[in-house]
Design an enzyme around this catalytic site. Structure first.
Site, PDB file in Angstrom:
ATOM      1  N   ASP A 123      48.803  47.516  57.962  1.00 33.73           N
ATOM      2  CA  ASP A 123      48.401  48.349  56.826  1.00 33.73           C
ATOM      3  C   ASP A 123      46.906  48.237  56.545  1.00 33.73           C
ATOM      4  O   ASP A 123      46.221  47.385  57.106  1.00 33.73           O
ATOM      5  CB  ASP A 123      49.204  47.953  55.572  1.00 33.73           C
ATOM      6  CG  ASP A 123      49.489  46.461  55.482  1.00 33.73           C
ATOM      7  OD1 ASP A 123      48.619  45.673  55.890  1.00 33.73           O
ATOM      8  OD2 ASP A 123      50.570  46.086  55.024  1.00 33.73           O
ATOM      9  N   ASP A 148      58.226  41.248  45.395  1.00 39.79           N
ATOM     10  CA  ASP A 148      59.202  42.304  45.096  1.00 39.79           C
ATOM     11  C   ASP A 148      59.976  42.754  46.334  1.00 39.79           C
ATOM     12  O   ASP A 148      60.657  43.769  46.310  1.00 39.79           O
ATOM     13  CB  ASP A 148      58.488  43.508  44.455  1.00 39.79           C
ATOM     14  CG  ASP A 148      57.416  44.121  45.371  1.00 39.79           C
ATOM     15  OD1 ASP A 148      57.255  43.656  46.527  1.00 39.79           O
ATOM     16  OD2 ASP A 148      56.746  45.077  44.936  1.00 39.79           O
ATOM     17  N   HIS A 199      58.643  43.667  49.302  1.00 41.05           N
ATOM     18  CA  HIS A 199      57.996  44.627  50.213  1.00 41.05           C
ATOM     19  C   HIS A 199      57.674  43.977  51.549  1.00 41.05           C
ATOM     20  O   HIS A 199      57.435  42.772  51.636  1.00 41.05           O
ATOM     21  CB  HIS A 199      56.755  45.277  49.588  1.00 41.05           C
ATOM     22  CG  HIS A 199      55.576  44.386  49.388  1.00 41.05           C
ATOM     23  ND1 HIS A 199      54.933  44.257  48.178  1.00 41.05           N
ATOM     24  CD2 HIS A 199      54.879  43.586  50.242  1.00 41.05           C
ATOM     25  CE1 HIS A 199      53.906  43.439  48.304  1.00 41.05           C
ATOM     26  NE2 HIS A 199      53.865  43.012  49.546  1.00 41.05           N
ATOM     27  N   GLU A 229      56.872  49.444  49.186  1.00 44.11           N
ATOM     28  CA  GLU A 229      57.324  48.906  47.906  1.00 44.11           C
ATOM     29  C   GLU A 229      58.783  49.325  47.654  1.00 44.11           C
ATOM     30  O   GLU A 229      59.303  50.213  48.346  1.00 44.11           O
ATOM     31  CB  GLU A 229      56.416  49.432  46.789  1.00 44.11           C
ATOM     32  CG  GLU A 229      54.950  48.998  46.907  1.00 44.11           C
ATOM     33  CD  GLU A 229      54.698  47.548  46.490  1.00 44.11           C
ATOM     34  OE1 GLU A 229      55.614  46.708  46.599  1.00 44.11           O
ATOM     35  OE2 GLU A 229      53.563  47.246  46.057  1.00 44.11           O
TER      36      GLU A 229
HETATM   37  C1  F6R Z   1      49.868  42.419  54.433  1.00 45.64           C
HETATM   38  C2  F6R Z   1      51.200  42.908  54.122  1.00 45.64           C
HETATM   39  C3  F6R Z   1      51.956  42.429  52.932  1.00 45.64           C
HETATM   40  C4  F6R Z   1      51.923  40.917  52.770  1.00 45.64           C
HETATM   41  C5  F6R Z   1      52.702  40.505  51.533  1.00 45.64           C
HETATM   42  C6  F6R Z   1      52.686  39.010  51.314  1.00 45.64           C
HETATM   43  O1  F6R Z   1      49.407  43.010  55.640  1.00 45.64           O
HETATM   44  O2  F6R Z   1      51.670  43.736  54.829  1.00 45.64           O
HETATM   45  O3  F6R Z   1      53.289  42.844  53.058  1.00 45.64           O
HETATM   46  O4  F6R Z   1      52.474  40.319  53.907  1.00 45.64           O
HETATM   47  O5  F6R Z   1      52.151  41.143  50.408  1.00 45.64           O
HETATM   48  O6  F6R Z   1      51.371  38.604  51.060  1.00 45.64           O
HETATM   49  P1  F6R Z   1      50.979  37.051  51.034  1.00 45.64           P
HETATM   50  O7  F6R Z   1      51.241  36.540  52.397  1.00 45.64           O
HETATM   51  O8  F6R Z   1      49.533  37.041  50.679  1.00 45.64           O
HETATM   52  O9  F6R Z   1      51.851  36.419  50.005  1.00 45.64           O
END
Ligand code: F6R
Length: 241
Positions: A66, A135, A137, A142
């Protein structure tokens, strides 16, 4: 779905590096890279193995999950920049072969289609690293994201913007939109490897692994996939039955 519970983040990183390293050793690996804090230890461990002469990334390529919409790619928090400073700059992976969605594209919907086509043209991702949001995702799909979705623009929830504010000067600086691989796109990778650390991820991991398969917990889409390894520490595993 295989769930591997390790004592701490170092052991998690070592297990993830074993898995990813296996693909790299076979040659011509197509890696799917996540950003965020969860995979950082794994990237450091992979870089250590490269420095020790145990891994050679010269034939590997990579696709990011992303990118923020509207953040210049030179911005230190763009995922284009983050994956370079946290991983690519520390191994012999050719930066030209590390592709990410262009969050500054004029035709942002067309950019999503172009990115999916680029992944398909490369033969698909062999091993996809994933973190999980509080959440549920994955990527930035989301809750409520279609289980078959493709790379497209999504609006970040206020919770995710709060969670990511630690990377920016203030919560108001976190972009509102992202271009993210869809759940359908992610599901086409050969092997999904989810990393989660800490008690803050325990509810999301329990919902993803043991709850109903539902768009309201996007990570539950992993239950459909033929090859998933969830590598987590004891705190993140604490709400599993
Ligand atoms: C980032 C991504 C997100 C993160 C998720 C967890 O490329 O795709 O899905 O993996 O928000 O983030 P952290 O690891 O910072 O808790």
């Amino acid at each position: 779905m295989e769930i591997v519970i390790r004592a701490d983040e170092h052991e998690v990183a070592s297990t993830v590096a074993d898995i990813v390293g296996g693909y790299v050793e076979r040659g011509n690996a197509i890696l799917g890279l996540a950003t965020g804090s969860s995979p950082l230890g794994s990237y450091q461990e992979l870089a250590r193995r490269y420095r020790d002469g145990k891994l050679d990334f010269s034939t590997a390529s990579a696709f990011l999950l992303d990118e923020y919409v509207g953040l210049p790619k030179e911005h230190p928090q763009s995922y284009f920049s983050v994956i370079r400073s946290e991983f690519v700059d520390h191994v012999n992976l050719d930066p030209a072969r590390v592709l990410s969605p262009n969050g500054e594209a004029g035709d942002i919907a067309g950019e999503g289609r172009r990115y999916d086509a680029a992944i398909a043209a490369a033969g698909g991702v062999d091993v996809q690293l994933l973190g999980i949001g509080t959440d549920g995702h994955i990527g930035f799909n989301e809750p409520g994201s279609a289980l078959t979705s493709r790379t497209r623009v999504k609006t970040l929830t206020e919770q995710t913007r709060k969670d990511n504010a630690r990377f920016f000067d203030g919560p108001e600086d976190v972009p509102h939109h992202v271009l993210t691989q869809g759940l359908g796109t992610i599901g086409e990778a050969g092997h999904l490897v989810m990393i989660a650390l800490g008690a803050g991820k325990a509810d999301a991991i329990a919902a993803a692994a043991e709850g109903p398969l539902s768009a309201f917990c996007p990570a539950s889409v992993m239950q459909w996939h033929r090859h998933v390894t969830v590598v987590i520490d004891e705190a993140a595993a604490s709400k599993l039955k």
